[in-house]
Design an enzyme around this catalytic site. Structure first.
Site, PDB file in Angstrom:
ATOM      1  N   THR A 185       0.880  -1.178   0.000  1.00  0.00           N
ATOM      2  CA  THR A 185       0.000   0.000   0.000  1.00  0.00           C
ATOM      3  C   THR A 185       0.914   1.224   0.000  1.00  0.00           C
ATOM      4  O   THR A 185       2.064   1.140   0.442  1.00  0.00           O
ATOM      5  CB  THR A 185      -0.886   0.047   1.255  1.00  0.00           C
ATOM      6  OG1 THR A 185      -0.031   0.211   2.383  1.00  0.00           O
ATOM      7  CG2 THR A 185      -1.677  -1.235   1.406  1.00  0.00           C
ATOM      8  N   GLU A 330      -5.616  -4.166   0.080  1.00  0.00           N
ATOM      9  CA  GLU A 330      -5.864  -5.233   1.054  1.00  0.00           C
ATOM     10  C   GLU A 330      -7.026  -6.136   0.666  1.00  0.00           C
ATOM     11  O   GLU A 330      -7.259  -7.170   1.282  1.00  0.00           O
ATOM     12  CB  GLU A 330      -6.168  -4.623   2.440  1.00  0.00           C
ATOM     13  CG  GLU A 330      -4.973  -4.017   3.146  1.00  0.00           C
ATOM     14  CD  GLU A 330      -4.751  -2.555   2.791  1.00  0.00           C
ATOM     15  OE1 GLU A 330      -5.200  -2.124   1.709  1.00  0.00           O
ATOM     16  OE2 GLU A 330      -4.112  -1.847   3.607  1.00  0.00           O
ATOM     17  N   LYS A 438     -14.304  17.315  11.173  1.00  0.00           N
ATOM     18  CA  LYS A 438     -15.141  17.258  12.380  1.00  0.00           C
ATOM     19  C   LYS A 438     -15.494  18.676  12.799  1.00  0.00           C
ATOM     20  O   LYS A 438     -14.661  19.420  13.281  1.00  0.00           O
ATOM     21  CB  LYS A 438     -14.408  16.523  13.498  1.00  0.00           C
ATOM     22  CG  LYS A 438     -14.136  15.087  13.093  1.00  0.00           C
ATOM     23  CD  LYS A 438     -13.623  14.232  14.230  1.00  0.00           C
ATOM     24  CE  LYS A 438     -13.452  12.815  13.736  1.00  0.00           C
ATOM     25  NZ  LYS A 438     -12.087  12.448  13.366  1.00  0.00           N
ATOM     26  N   TRP A 443     -19.765  15.198  11.582  1.00  0.00           N
ATOM     27  CA  TRP A 443     -18.815  14.920  10.511  1.00  0.00           C
ATOM     28  C   TRP A 443     -19.290  15.522   9.194  1.00  0.00           C
ATOM     29  O   TRP A 443     -20.459  15.407   8.830  1.00  0.00           O
ATOM     30  CB  TRP A 443     -18.652  13.409  10.320  1.00  0.00           C
ATOM     31  CG  TRP A 443     -17.903  12.738  11.429  1.00  0.00           C
ATOM     32  CD1 TRP A 443     -17.442  13.319  12.578  1.00  0.00           C
ATOM     33  CD2 TRP A 443     -17.537  11.359  11.497  1.00  0.00           C
ATOM     34  NE1 TRP A 443     -16.807  12.391  13.352  1.00  0.00           N
ATOM     35  CE2 TRP A 443     -16.851  11.181  12.724  1.00  0.00           C
ATOM     36  CE3 TRP A 443     -17.712  10.261  10.656  1.00  0.00           C
ATOM     37  CZ2 TRP A 443     -16.350   9.942  13.120  1.00  0.00           C
ATOM     38  CZ3 TRP A 443     -17.202   9.047  11.059  1.00  0.00           C
ATOM     39  CH2 TRP A 443     -16.524   8.883  12.267  1.00  0.00           C
TER      40      TRP A 443
HETATM   41  P1  ADP Z   1      -3.376   3.098  -1.434  1.00  0.00           P
HETATM   42  O1  ADP Z   1      -2.192   2.230  -1.435  1.00  0.00           O
HETATM   43  O2  ADP Z   1      -3.197   4.466  -2.006  1.00  0.00           O
HETATM   44  O3  ADP Z   1      -4.186   3.113  -0.163  1.00  0.00           O
HETATM   45  P2  ADP Z   1      -5.490   1.621  -2.589  1.00  0.00           P
HETATM   46  O4  ADP Z   1      -5.808   1.525  -4.012  1.00  0.00           O
HETATM   47  O5  ADP Z   1      -5.389   0.395  -1.819  1.00  0.00           O
HETATM   48  O6  ADP Z   1      -4.192   2.407  -2.576  1.00  0.00           O
HETATM   49  O7  ADP Z   1      -6.468   2.651  -1.896  1.00  0.00           O
HETATM   50  C1  ADP Z   1      -7.615   2.264  -1.244  1.00  0.00           C
HETATM   51  C2  ADP Z   1      -8.414   3.460  -0.829  1.00  0.00           C
HETATM   52  O8  ADP Z   1      -8.790   4.247  -1.949  1.00  0.00           O
HETATM   53  C3  ADP Z   1      -9.725   3.100  -0.195  1.00  0.00           C
HETATM   54  O9  ADP Z   1      -9.577   2.740   1.148  1.00  0.00           O
HETATM   55  C4  ADP Z   1     -10.524   4.390  -0.386  1.00  0.00           C
HETATM   56  O10 ADP Z   1     -10.210   5.357   0.588  1.00  0.00           O
HETATM   57  C5  ADP Z   1     -10.038   4.891  -1.710  1.00  0.00           C
HETATM   58  N1  ADP Z   1     -11.003   4.532  -2.763  1.00  0.00           N
HETATM   59  C6  ADP Z   1     -10.924   3.532  -3.639  1.00  0.00           C
HETATM   60  N2  ADP Z   1     -11.982   3.545  -4.479  1.00  0.00           N
HETATM   61  C7  ADP Z   1     -12.768   4.586  -4.116  1.00  0.00           C
HETATM   62  C8  ADP Z   1     -14.011   5.134  -4.577  1.00  0.00           C
HETATM   63  N3  ADP Z   1     -14.659   4.635  -5.618  1.00  0.00           N
HETATM   64  N4  ADP Z   1     -14.507   6.198  -3.937  1.00  0.00           N
HETATM   65  C9  ADP Z   1     -13.862   6.745  -2.880  1.00  0.00           C
HETATM   66  N5  ADP Z   1     -12.692   6.284  -2.406  1.00  0.00           N
HETATM   67  C10 ADP Z   1     -12.139   5.222  -3.016  1.00  0.00           C
END
Ligand code: ADP
Length: 541
Positions: A185, A330, A438, A443
């Site tokens: 990640t 994940e 916040k 929120w």
């Molecule tokens: P990173 O390594 O940058 O975290 P990921 O691709 O695993 O890369 O990122 C996952 C995160 O991306 C999610 O937990 C969420 O916050 C955001 N995310 C993914 N798809 C969407 C979506 N369609 N809308 C909003 N947030 C998203």
């Protein structure tokens, strides 16, 4: 009493075996870094993947060893990914867009032994190679004729490397829970974390996500994964397309509007998947050049929230169905996809668009719940938002080399996202937990405001962050990048938001910037933005 069925391990190389046997002439088309667009069949890809495994074995790679790739989506990368995992080794897809120091950190953490590298990234590796003591050999994904002069350790071109073995090799068989792939990640806070996929989890993820209600991939599909293999397994597509016998179109490193458009049309692509920024570039290109789309039927858009303007443009102007998706590294990575269930009460086009803006519902294989601060499940009413937790057969249980599991006592993984779920089961992400604003104990969802702001005709991109406020704790600040040649003012854009969001969600101010920082996976980098605006004072403070 146990069932009496065969124990047929779910192994990744069975996917490419099946593709080569059942769809031997189906094509894999790639735009190479060297320039040309080349074609191969699944039969050829499998034969060459076997050579990769054979050559790795000859180079001393053992089951469980990590082999890194720094490569775009192309045929050689695909062969390497099946070859490495097929041997029982682990394919570590490194995201070359990370900062060099992060790449050094994760390659050392992974203890990669061999690195397979696209021509594009040779200079990057030459710069960091002295800090990568575990790498024994660099294989450049090209042929002898295009091999650059390089001092990288034991460097060899890929074609010479696999040309040295005869391909007379059989995949070993092993436990389906064997590790197959490693992906870190991006770690916007702290060090990156490694997600270690298994053969079983990757096969199941493709089975779960290929269906009609998710990606709808079958033998008559032509699939273009713009999303890179180093970004959470190209959302599984490099497994799913061969599993289902679909034609695969690999875009290489050219992801601009003109290049993607060219492939969509010349290869008659029916399905594609990418993050919103890629689609924004394509739409801008098509509008400027007055282009139409002749074959594209459906796009999956995810990775960050998809602005409603993109969904509307694809569907209303180009006749392409949009499926908004959410997931994370994940989760292998798909967590939910927004295809419309026929039982959803939809009367008007506006109703439909409102549903499509949500991130959708989990396919079979993923369980989802939203909880409050005491970890109590919240009702699915589309209003109450809470932390989004997930469990499933392709969801991480523990990060690579960590000693403790990353799931709670009930086996759920906290995604770090905040969401609502409505009465029809559609999930809607309102924020990252760390980005939520916040204000006065309530929120405010930054994503909702950002999505609305980019609907303003003069705004190219928008981000909302919380700024300290003496009375309310935090209040939202809207930051926008103007469209070329436009100068939107705060009253313009804030006036545009009025009536579209709750009064107390209205940003207290707006600032324009020439650029909003992004992470290596294309998300708005709020950490950097908050840093940049740390001395800013709200006019209302
Ligand atoms: P990173 O390594 O940058 O975290 P990921 O691709 O695993 O890369 O990122 C996952 C995160 O991306 C999610 O937990 C969420 O916050 C955001 N995310 C993914 N798809 C969407 C979506 N369609 N809308 C909003 N947030 C998203």
């Amino acid at each position: 009493m146990l069932g009496q069925m065969q124990d047929w391990p779910l192994l990744i190389h069975k996917i490419i075996d099946c593709a080569a046997l059942q769809h031997p002439r189906q094509e894999v088309v790639s735009r190479l870094v060297e320039g040309p667009i080349v074609r191969a069949t699944y039969a050829q890809v499998r034969a060459r993947a076997l050579k990769v495994a054979q050559r790795l074995a000859r180079d001393g790679i053992k089951p469980g060893d990590r082999v890194a790739t720094l490569a775009w989506n192309n045929q050689r990368h695909l062969e390497a990914w099946y070859g490495v995992a097929g041997l029982g080794a682990i394919c570590h897809t490194v995201n070359p867009r990370l900062f060099p120091e992060q790449i050094v950190w994760i390659m050392n953490h992974a203890e990669d032994r061999i690195a397979l590298v696209d021509l594009t990234f040779v200079p990057l590796l030459e710069a960091i190679a002295p800090k990568l003591p575990t790498i024994e050999r660099y294989v450049v994904l090209t042929d002898a004729a295009n091999m650059p002069p390089t001092k990288l350790k034991n460097a060899i071109s890929y074609e010479e490397w696999i040309g040295d073995v005869d391909g007379d090799f059989r995949w070993p068989s092993f436990d389906e829970n064997t590790a197959a792939g490693l992906c870190y990640t991006s770690g916007t806070t702290g060090n990156p974390k490694g997600v270690l996929y298994s053969h079983r989890s990757n096969v199941l993820h493709s089975l779960f996500t290929s269906g009609l209600e998710v990606m709808a991939i079958g033998p008559s599909s032509t699939v273009l994964p713009v999303v890179p293999m180093f970004h959470a397994n190209s959302w599984g597509i490099a497994f799913t397309a061969p599993m289902k016998g679909a034609k695969l179109v690999m875009p290489g490193g050219k992801l601009d509007g003109a290049s993607i458009y060219e492939l969509l049309e010349t290869e008659q692509v029916s399905f594609s998947a990418a993050v919103p920024t890629v689609w924004m570039m394509l739409l801008a290109y098509m509008r400027k050049e007055s282009k139409t789309l002749s074959s594209l039927k459906c796009v999956v858009i995810g990775g960050s929230a998809c602005p409603p303007a993109i969904i509307k443009a694809f569907e209303d102007d180009y006749g392409v169905e949009v499926r908004h998706a959410w997931g994370m590294t994940e989760m292998s990575p798909l967590g939910s996809v927004c295809s419309i269930k026929p039982t959803t009460p939809i009367k008007t086009r506006e109703d439909a668009l409102e549903v499509k803006n949500k991130q959708g519902w989990p396919p079979f294989g993923v369980e989802m719940k939203i909880v409050d601060d005491e970890d109590k499940p919240l009702p699915w009413d589309g209003v109450r938002f809470g932390r989004l937790k997930v469990a499933g057969a392709a969801v991480a249980k523990r990060y690579f080399k960590e000693e403790r599991d990353c799931v709670d006592a009930s086996g759920f993984f906290d995604t770090g996202d905040v969401a609502t779920v409505d009465e029809n089961g559609y999930m809607h992400i309102t924020d990252r937990a760390k980005d939520v604003i916040k204000s006065g104990g309530e929120w405010i969802s930054s994503i909702d405001i950002e999505n609305l702001a980019v609907g303003h005709p003069d705004v190219a991109e928008a981000a909302v962050i919380g700024i300290r406020h003496p009375k309310w704790d935090e209040r939202p600040l809207l930051i926008v990048v103007p469209k070329e040649g436009k100068q939107p003012t705060a009253p313009d854009v804030l006036g545009f938001l009025e009536g579209r969001i709750a009064k107390w969600w209205m940003p207290d101010d707006m600032q324009t910037v020439s650029e909003i920082p992004h992470t290596a996976t294309g998300k708005i980098n709020k950490l950097k933005l908050r840093e940049a605006f740390k001395d800013y004072r709200l006019p209302t403070a």
